[in-house]
Design an enzyme around this catalytic site. Structure first.
Site, short mmCIF file in Angstrom:
data_model
loop_
_atom_site.label_atom_id
_atom_site.label_comp_id
_atom_site.label_asym_id
_atom_site.label_seq_id
_atom_site.Cartn_x
_atom_site.Cartn_y
_atom_site.Cartn_z
N GLU A 262 0.89 -1.16 0.00
CA GLU A 262 0.00 0.00 0.00
C GLU A 262 0.92 1.20 0.00
O GLU A 262 1.58 1.50 0.99
CB GLU A 262 -0.91 -0.03 1.22
CG GLU A 262 -1.91 1.11 1.27
CD GLU A 262 -1.42 2.26 2.11
OE1 GLU A 262 -1.09 3.32 1.52
OE2 GLU A 262 -1.36 2.12 3.33
N CYS A 301 -0.95 9.05 3.16
CA CYS A 301 -0.84 8.41 1.85
C CYS A 301 -2.07 8.64 1.00
O CYS A 301 -2.03 8.47 -0.22
CB CYS A 301 -0.56 6.91 2.02
SG CYS A 301 -1.81 6.05 3.02
#
Length: 697
Positions: A262, A301
């Site tokens: 991720e 993120c």
């Protein structure tokens, strides 16, 4: 309250092979607000091969627990950590995070434990394995069938986390791994490892997880990946560049170790073409971009890096962002009047400044300035003011789509058509999250379908969900967190799909009776058990999978159909119109489907009070053949599976749910209807029930 005083120098240790490993020397970490030494970390002396071997051995204790037992442990752990959360908030401020930032990290992380505990108890069997999908009939006679089972991998889940969420980043990986039956070895990023270590100390002290279910490595990972075996797996969160290096590690490749990444991505938010400056969606867009820029000082993120704006609204959006960002106060996150804290370190701030300089080759700064600092040290601390750039030729530029300033920085990208907007979002080469702000459903549909292939999650934000929506950048336990391409190509969370990542899927082929014995879930065609005791006279503990009752017969009459129509008001022509029914697909009048279910209940119900307390539901109903006047029906009821229920607060009567397979056949033995009935059945108290004199939770 401020961070004017610093705690004694922290020395976060690793927890490996059931022991704490601390070193007096190592990397010195500075607090993000004043730049003073706050911690020393090191992994020197850690035997990573032994750590992995220890985890593999310890995993057997987790695998001996059922899904429901693991869920109960997670729920208890969540409550335990929630009682100690203030200690985590205090440490988190040293990383530059405000209390609002830390709430997402700390209570969001603990909330993930509760979410997975709930999902596992609700949707998974009280077993150590997970029957997956339906039973497949592999032979014509029904004596050869197959089904998939999910079983835990017998390795260690190595979890490498980023610096921005030291609590959530750990717990959102730990929860599905533990439910899936795998032990975790957590490697937090050095910058904030002392926060993670504090939480791990409490987890270990709680004794709520089996020993070895969690190990921690502070400091560098050394040769950790060299010692992975085929049953291990890696879950990584961090930069796309680091993910690319780790996934091609020779040992990871040679042993086909599952690698889930991720990675940070250049996420976009699109303001719809139909939105006007006076529309609620315009204000929602401006606030969302500003919030994503400043939350965690832009160190997320999922943060908005690219704000796509209709060309004719660029000036209005710029003015709106300028007003919104002017409200942001910068400084010591312990102060109540500070809205945005510092980046995690001076080194991180300098990396963001460098990227900002590179972005200015194709974009110009339209919003910047040095805000008043309310506490903290502007030079020694890691503060950076929010900055907005404008790229006037985004379709031909490369920087805004390639360079990520991992801080409070966003770039405005003008567009003229929805097709161009979709193209611009895809130039980021894959994103974790995207958002579309519009109240026009056609516009939302076109953008969602255009952007879907390059995103892991999409939020459509408008006036209708403004109060309840969780925001562009908020991953949720129930939904996918991950994305294609630059975003890593992996997936975290996503409800029980994250549990699946930690399990091996095996196809089991056998006869129905053997498959029933293996899965402890009745398979059609398997042998059944019939005795003199009616199944409804048995308690939850006495009922066994395969217990069955074959009822007496009943012939359906015209009076049955007419009376049922009168009782329910269902006068559909196929039931009551002789001429219409003859011209219909059945060629005759037929009984109501719901009459068949009702009649079947009358056949198999045991009327007297007993351990069966209530009908809990009906599932998987199928009508396979019509039943007409003069046809005779019979029902077979068979225990399919059992589900123990926990006592809820205030409840004193222990119960479980028994799922029954019901098959209605006609006089020729042909199946006319099948469905599953759920009944609430009394059970005996057991070790998982609270004492009778316990106060309600």
């Amino acid at each position: 309250m401020t961070l004017s005083t610093i705690p004694d120098l922290l020395r976060p240790a690793s927890y490996i092979s059931g022991r704490w490993h601390a070193n007096p020397d190592g990397q010195t970490l500075l607090d993000a607000v004043y730049g003073r030494p706050v911690a020393v970390i090191s992994s020197t002396g850690v035997d990573f091969a032994e750590a992995l071997a220890y985890g593999r051995r310890a995993g057997a204790a987790i695998r001996r627990l059922t899904f429901h037992e693991r869920a109960r442990a997670l729920k208890a752990l969540g409550a335990y950590l929630m009682e100690r959360k203030e200690a985590y908030y205090e440490l988190s401020m040293l990383t530059g995070a405000t209390r609002r930032d830390s709430w997402v990290d700390i209570e969001g992380g603990i909330g993930t434990l509760f979410s997975y505990a709930s999902m596992a108890r609700r949707d998974l069997p009280d077993e150590r394995f997970w029957p997956d999908g339906r039973v497949e009939r592999l032979g014509r006679e029904g004596t050869f069938v197959g089904r998939h089972l999910l079983v835990p991998r017998e390795g260690v889940a190595v979890q490498i986390n980023a610096f921005n969420f030291p609590v959530w980043g750990m717990l959102e990986k730990l929860a599905p791994a533990f439910v899936g039956g795998m032990p975790s070895l957590v490697k937090p990023a050095p910058q904030t490892a002392y926060v993670t270590e504090r939480v791990v100390r409490d987890i270990i002290a709680s004794g709520l997880l089996p020993e070895g279910a969690l190990q921690l490595v502070t400091g560098e990972p050394g040769d950790l990946l060299d010692h992975l075996l085929e049953q291990d797996m890696v879950a990584f969160t961090g930069s796309a560049a680091t993910a690319a290096k780790l996934r091609v590690h020779p040992n990871v490749v040679a042993r086909s170790v599952p690698f889930n990444a991720e990675a940070d991505s250049l996420n976009a938010s699109v303001l719809g073409l139909t939105v006007t400056p006076d529309a609620p969606e315009f204000a929602l867009f401006v606030r969302e971009v500003a919030r994503e820029m400043t939350g965690k000082a832009g160190q997320k993120c999922t943060a908005i890096r690219r704000a796509l704006v209709p060309s004719h609204l660029v000036e209005a959006v710029t003015d709106g962002l300028r007003r919104e960002l002017a409200k942001v106060t910068l400084g010591d996150p312990a102060r109540d009047d500070v809205r945005m804290g510092a980046l995690v370190s001076v080194e991180q701030r300098e990396r963001v400044r460098d990227t900002l300089r590179r972005l200015q080759a194709e974009a110009r700064v339209v919003i910047s300035g040095e805000a008043e600092l309310r506490g903290g040290d502007r030079e020694q601390g890691a503060f950076l003011d929010p900055t907005v750039l404008l790229c006037e030729s985004p379709l031909t530029a490369t920087g805004p789509h390639e360079l990520e300033a991992f801080g409070p920085v966003a770039t405005l990208l003008p567009y003229d058509s929805l097709e161009d907007a979709v193209i611009l979002t895809k130039l980021g080469r894959g994103s974790l999250a995207g958002s579309i702000v519009t109240h026009d459903r056609a516009e939302a549909t076109e953008l969602v379908l255009g952007m879907a292939s390059s995103h892991g999650r999409l939020l459509v934000l408008n006036r209708d969900n403004a109060k309840e929506n969780t925001g562009h950048g908020s991953p949720l336990p129930q939904l996918n967190h991950g994305g294609p391409g630059r975003a890593g190509g992996g997936s975290e969370l996503g409800g029980l799909s994250a549990v699946r990542h930690h399990m091996n899927r095996v196809a089991v082929q056998a006869d129905p009776t053997t498959l029933t014995a293996i899965t402890r879930e009745f398979v059609p065609g398997a042998a059944v058990t019939e005795d003199a005791v009616h199944p409804f006279r048995k308690s939850f503990d006495e009922i066994e999978v395969g217990d069955s009752l074959l009822t007496h017969r009943r012939t359906v009459t015209e009076a049955d159909i007419v009376n049922f129509a009168g009782l329910t008001g269902d006068h559909f022509y196929a039931h009551v119109d002789e001429i219409g029914a003859k011209e219909g697909i059945f060629g005759r009048r037929v009984a109501h489907g719901y009459f068949l279910i009702s009649a079947a209940a009358g056949q198999f119900v045991s009327a007297a009070p007993g351990p069966v307390l209530a009908n809990y539901g009906l599932e998987n109903l199928r009508f396979t053949l019509p039943v007409g006047i003069g046809d005779t029906i019979r029902t077979r009821l068979t225990c399919k599976r059992k589900i123990r229920k926990d006592l809820r607060p205030g409840e004193t009567r222990p119960t479980g749910v028994v799922e029954w397979r019901s098959e209605i056949t006609n006089q020729d033995g042909a199946l006319v209807a099948t469905y599953d009935i759920l009944t609430l059945v009394e059970r005996a108290r057991d070790a998982f029930d609270p004492p009778l004199d316990a106060a309600p939770a």
